[in-house]
Design an enzyme around this catalytic site. Sequence first.
Site, PDB file in Angstrom:
ATOM      1  N   GLU A  16       0.818  -1.224   0.000  1.00  0.00           N
ATOM      2  CA  GLU A  16       0.000   0.000   0.000  1.00  0.00           C
ATOM      3  C   GLU A  16       0.850   1.272   0.000  1.00  0.00           C
ATOM      4  OE1 GLU A  16      -3.694   0.384   0.280  1.00  0.00           O
ATOM      5  OE2 GLU A  16      -3.419  -1.563  -0.657  1.00  0.00           O
ATOM      6  N   GLU A  25      -1.836   8.341  -0.935  1.00  0.00           N
ATOM      7  CA  GLU A  25      -2.103   7.802  -2.262  1.00  0.00           C
ATOM      8  C   GLU A  25      -1.418   8.678  -3.307  1.00  0.00           C
ATOM      9  OE1 GLU A  25      -5.985   6.806  -5.058  1.00  0.00           O
ATOM     10  OE2 GLU A  25      -6.232   7.187  -2.918  1.00  0.00           O
ATOM     11  N   ASN A  63     -14.993   5.731   6.081  1.00  0.00           N
ATOM     12  CA  ASN A  63     -13.927   5.076   6.824  1.00  0.00           C
ATOM     13  C   ASN A  63     -13.215   6.053   7.755  1.00  0.00           C
ATOM     14  OD1 ASN A  63     -14.144   2.370   5.995  1.00  0.00           O
ATOM     15  ND2 ASN A  63     -13.110   2.830   4.077  1.00  0.00           N
TER      16      ASN A  63
END
Length: 163
Positions: A16, A25, A63
């Site tokens: 990740e 990201e 989330n």
Amino acid sequence: MQKREAAAFLANVSHETGGLVHIVEQNTANYPHYCDTTQPFGCPAGTDQYYGRGPVQLSWNYNYKAAGDALGIDLLNNPSLVQTNSAIAWKTGLWYWNTQNGPGTMTAHAAMVNGAGFGETIRSINGRIECDGGNPAQVQSRVETYLRFTSALGVDPGGNLYC
């Protein structure tokens, strides 16, 4: 079992974060895509503020809300804390790993301790984006990283490596 789960967690975190290089990201074009406007709490930090951050790349307003509620931190209004505070970043990663099914049917923790295997951890984190033919190269990358970690820890990787 503990070593196998540690290898699975570390492999997914490594994947990740690009080998623990990136805390956010990298594809900024995706940033506006993580605001689910159907949620009653909306996206108070801005519709482009709920992109992947942290070791498990927490994403989506719901989330951030759930993680913040569980940890006693207002991440819905302050999602950047996952990026700027390393303790919060790791807490969100462990929270997700241990408590969230994501797009899967079980938590990544449950997948490892109940014998469902490493492939189910991938499904819990990225579901159809990677699994079921979604992105086989990404799945392969995760599996290879997992095998490196299990080897380093001297533990058998178990079965069900792919999702």
